[in-house]
Write a protein that holds these residues in place. Structure first.
Motif, PDB file in Angstrom:
ATOM      1  N   GLY A  60       0.818  -1.209   0.008  1.00  0.00           N
ATOM      2  CA  GLY A  60      -0.120   0.081   0.070  1.00  0.00           C
ATOM      3  C   GLY A  60       0.859   1.351  -0.038  1.00  0.00           C
ATOM      4  N   PRO A  61       0.618   2.094   1.196  1.00  0.00           N
ATOM      5  CA  PRO A  61      -0.324   1.819   2.262  1.00  0.00           C
ATOM      6  C   PRO A  61      -1.837   1.972   1.779  1.00  0.00           C
ATOM      7  N   GLY A  62      -2.410   1.365   2.361  1.00  0.00           N
ATOM      8  CA  GLY A  62      -3.980   1.333   2.041  1.00  0.00           C
ATOM      9  C   GLY A  62      -4.397   0.188   1.295  1.00  0.00           C
ATOM     10  N   SER A  63      -3.567  -0.789   0.931  1.00  0.00           N
ATOM     11  CA  SER A  63      -4.140  -1.845   0.389  1.00  0.00           C
ATOM     12  C   SER A  63      -4.755  -2.991   1.257  1.00  0.00           C
ATOM     13  N   ARG A  64      -4.579  -4.340   1.093  1.00  0.00           N
ATOM     14  CA  ARG A  64      -5.176  -5.400   1.969  1.00  0.00           C
ATOM     15  C   ARG A  64      -4.449  -6.660   1.783  1.00  0.00           C
ATOM     16  N   SER A  65      -4.709  -7.658   2.457  1.00  0.00           N
ATOM     17  CA  SER A  65      -4.075  -8.846   2.374  1.00  0.00           C
ATOM     18  C   SER A  65      -4.577  -9.955   1.751  1.00  0.00           C
ATOM     19  N   CYS A  66      -5.918  -9.595   1.384  1.00  0.00           N
ATOM     20  CA  CYS A  66      -6.793 -10.864   0.882  1.00  0.00           C
ATOM     21  C   CYS A  66      -6.171 -11.200  -0.750  1.00  0.00           C
ATOM     22  N   THR A  67      -5.541 -10.355  -1.446  1.00  0.00           N
ATOM     23  CA  THR A  67      -5.061 -10.802  -2.814  1.00  0.00           C
ATOM     24  C   THR A  67      -4.088 -11.517  -2.755  1.00  0.00           C
ATOM     25  N   MET A  68      -3.308 -11.515  -1.551  1.00  0.00           N
ATOM     26  CA  MET A  68      -2.035 -12.302  -1.315  1.00  0.00           C
ATOM     27  C   MET A  68      -2.415 -13.600  -0.827  1.00  0.00           C
ATOM     28  N   MET A  69      -3.547 -14.026  -0.304  1.00  0.00           N
ATOM     29  CA  MET A  69      -3.926 -15.212   0.230  1.00  0.00           C
ATOM     30  C   MET A  69      -3.779 -16.570  -0.611  1.00  0.00           C
ATOM     31  N   LEU A 100      -3.056   9.160  12.834  1.00  0.00           N
ATOM     32  CA  LEU A 100      -2.713   7.527  13.054  1.00  0.00           C
ATOM     33  C   LEU A 100      -1.931   6.985  11.972  1.00  0.00           C
ATOM     34  N   TRP A 101      -1.543   7.768  10.681  1.00  0.00           N
ATOM     35  CA  TRP A 101      -0.675   7.089   9.778  1.00  0.00           C
ATOM     36  C   TRP A 101       0.551   7.502   9.817  1.00  0.00           C
ATOM     37  N   ARG A 102       1.232   7.084  10.958  1.00  0.00           N
ATOM     38  CA  ARG A 102       2.485   7.050  11.234  1.00  0.00           C
ATOM     39  C   ARG A 102       3.020   5.946  11.359  1.00  0.00           C
ATOM     40  N   ARG A 103       4.540   5.689  10.805  1.00  0.00           N
ATOM     41  CA  ARG A 103       5.387   4.497  10.732  1.00  0.00           C
ATOM     42  C   ARG A 103       5.312   3.792  12.014  1.00  0.00           C
ATOM     43  N   GLU A 104       5.634   4.669  13.127  1.00  0.00           N
ATOM     44  CA  GLU A 104       5.748   3.964  14.431  1.00  0.00           C
ATOM     45  C   GLU A 104       4.677   3.169  14.595  1.00  0.00           C
ATOM     46  N   ARG A 105       3.324   3.887  14.588  1.00  0.00           N
ATOM     47  CA  ARG A 105       2.215   3.214  14.965  1.00  0.00           C
ATOM     48  C   ARG A 105       1.750   1.737  13.971  1.00  0.00           C
ATOM     49  N   PHE A 106       2.222   2.013  12.737  1.00  0.00           N
ATOM     50  CA  PHE A 106       1.925   0.671  12.207  1.00  0.00           C
ATOM     51  C   PHE A 106       3.015  -0.363  12.833  1.00  0.00           C
ATOM     52  N   VAL A 107       4.133  -0.003  13.071  1.00  0.00           N
ATOM     53  CA  VAL A 107       5.028  -0.934  13.872  1.00  0.00           C
ATOM     54  C   VAL A 107       4.521  -1.466  15.081  1.00  0.00           C
ATOM     55  N   ASP A 108       3.914  -0.638  15.791  1.00  0.00           N
ATOM     56  CA  ASP A 108       3.150  -1.203  17.011  1.00  0.00           C
ATOM     57  C   ASP A 108       2.387  -2.104  16.858  1.00  0.00           C
ATOM     58  N   TYR A 230      -2.897   5.973   1.186  1.00  0.00           N
ATOM     59  CA  TYR A 230      -2.162   6.030   0.295  1.00  0.00           C
ATOM     60  C   TYR A 230      -1.731   7.437  -0.082  1.00  0.00           C
ATOM     61  N   ASN A 231      -2.733   8.333  -0.464  1.00  0.00           N
ATOM     62  CA  ASN A 231      -2.591   9.726  -0.837  1.00  0.00           C
ATOM     63  C   ASN A 231      -1.476  10.326   0.231  1.00  0.00           C
ATOM     64  N   THR A 237       0.136   9.198  -7.305  1.00  0.00           N
ATOM     65  CA  THR A 237       0.392   8.143  -8.205  1.00  0.00           C
ATOM     66  C   THR A 237       1.843   7.311  -7.858  1.00  0.00           C
ATOM     67  N   GLU A 238       2.096   6.296  -8.385  1.00  0.00           N
ATOM     68  CA  GLU A 238       3.105   5.631  -8.366  1.00  0.00           C
ATOM     69  C   GLU A 238       4.488   6.379  -8.625  1.00  0.00           C
ATOM     70  N   PHE A 239       4.106   7.163  -9.609  1.00  0.00           N
ATOM     71  CA  PHE A 239       5.224   8.043 -10.050  1.00  0.00           C
ATOM     72  C   PHE A 239       5.814   9.222  -9.466  1.00  0.00           C
ATOM     73  N   THR A 240       4.496   9.801  -8.478  1.00  0.00           N
ATOM     74  CA  THR A 240       4.819  10.991  -7.517  1.00  0.00           C
ATOM     75  C   THR A 240       4.631  10.709  -6.179  1.00  0.00           C
ATOM     76  N   ALA A 241       5.705  10.981  -5.404  1.00  0.00           N
ATOM     77  CA  ALA A 241       5.777  10.722  -3.971  1.00  0.00           C
ATOM     78  C   ALA A 241       5.752  12.176  -3.361  1.00  0.00           C
ATOM     79  N   THR A 242       4.614  12.587  -2.730  1.00  0.00           N
ATOM     80  CA  THR A 242       4.455  14.021  -2.001  1.00  0.00           C
ATOM     81  C   THR A 242       4.165  13.538  -0.531  1.00  0.00           C
TER      82      THR A 242
END
Length: 322
Positions: A60-69, A100-108, A230-231, A237-242
């Motif tokens: 993602g961020p913002g994707s989901r696990s079901c596609t990989m199952m 809530l969209w902090r890296r350290e919270r996702f690590v928690d 994700y935004n 987009t995949e081509f533009t990180a902001t």
């Protein structure tokens, strides 16, 4: 000094207490929710194999696990495979608070999930953004009990990711290049002509087997991609990180990971194979596997090949420690 009778009684009591304690390990449901900061995250345990479990961190961020199952569940005969949706994704809660969209919270989330599911020893795989999350976990928390690390098409440096994207875009037909660059510059990301050009890129470098995505049975009833997360964290987009990951880079810290590492990428991956080999050089104990005829979604494009590569790697790690 104890008499022989008392000594035998003591031994029997010790064995009895040991058996009681062994049976006291909490029963973990194979599917459920775990409370984290901001809400509840959903998880599912697949497989009944007795080898060390494998935890999957989705992209993602913002994707989901079901596609990989369907792909990773092939490993279930050997070991339990644990999927979960990060907060804001899939079947987990979707709060609106951007704090809530902090890296350290996702690590928690990883640490809380490990404790709740009693994952004292495990392997961890991070796919795409999940690779960024996995690197943060390993480097900032130095966790115990992680037997190996798998970076699957990982985001480990936004600078490297953008360099790879520009290089791959330069290899596309000129009309596709011109269209993407034009509308990226105008910040008009919803134009049909732009979306068609992006689909041309994605069919080469995101998934060569299924783009646009084919329906996945495991995803029925599951919430879709969360573009707000994700935004906020990545960009439009995949081509533009902001977003907040604009300056993300863990490449200088890879040598701090002591555990065995496997880098996986598809032959036509957005995370280019050449970049994986550069990351291998920066790591202490790493190998690289390139999946032929696959793009970024390696486990969707080539589930058999990917599951075999991972199985062989995990077995080698476990055999070397016996």
């Amino acid at each position: 000094m104890l008499s022989p009778g008392r000594s035998a009684t003591g031994i029997l009591l010790t064995i009895f207490l040991f058996l009681i304690c062994s049976s006291c390990r909490k029963e973990v449901p194979t599917e459920g929710f775990v409370e984290v900061e901001g809400g509840k995250i959903w998880y599912k345990v697949v497989g009944k194999g007795e080898k060390t479990p494998l935890l999957i961190l989705h992209g993602g961020p913002g994707s989901r696990s079901c596609t990989m199952m369907p792909g990773y569940s092939r490993l279930g005969d050997e070991r339990k495979v644990i999927f979960y949706d990060q907060l804001g994704s899939g079947s987990s809660d979707r709060p609106q608070d951007t704090m809530l969209w902090r890296r350290e919270r996702f690590v928690d989330e990883i640490e809380i999930l490990r404790e709740e599911l009693d994952l004292e020893e495990l392997h961890i795989l991070g796919q795409s953004w999940g690779g960024a999350l996995l690197s943060e976990y390993m480097i900032t928390r130095e966790p115990k009990g992680v037997r190996s690390v798998i970076f699957s098409s990982p985001l480990l440096s936004t600078r490297d990711w953008m360099d790879d994207a520009r290089l791959l875009l330069s290899q596309m037909p000129q009309p596709v290049q011109d269209t993407i660059r034009k509308y990226e510059a105008l910040k008009e990301y919803s134009k049909p002509v732009y979306l068609a050009a992006v689909d041309s890129f994605y069919s080469q470098h995101l998934s060569r087997r299924s783009w646009p995505r084919e329906p996945v049975a495991e995803c029925e009833g599951v919430g879709g991609f969360n573009s707000e997360v994700y935004n906020y964290m990545w960009g439009p987009t995949e081509f533009t990180a902001t977003g907040t990951l604009l300056d993300f880079d863990r490449t200088d810290d890879l040598d701090e990971i002591e555990e065995p590492i496997l880098f996986i990428a598809g032959e036509y991956d957005e995370a280019r194979p050449e970049t994986m080999y550069e990351y291998q050089k920066l790591s202490k104990n790493a190998r690289v596997e390139i999946i032929e005829d696959a793009a970024h979604s390696t486990v969707v494009d080539q589930p058999e090949k990917v599951s075999l590569v991972i199985s062989d790697f995990l077995k080698s790690v476990e055999n070397s420690s016996e």
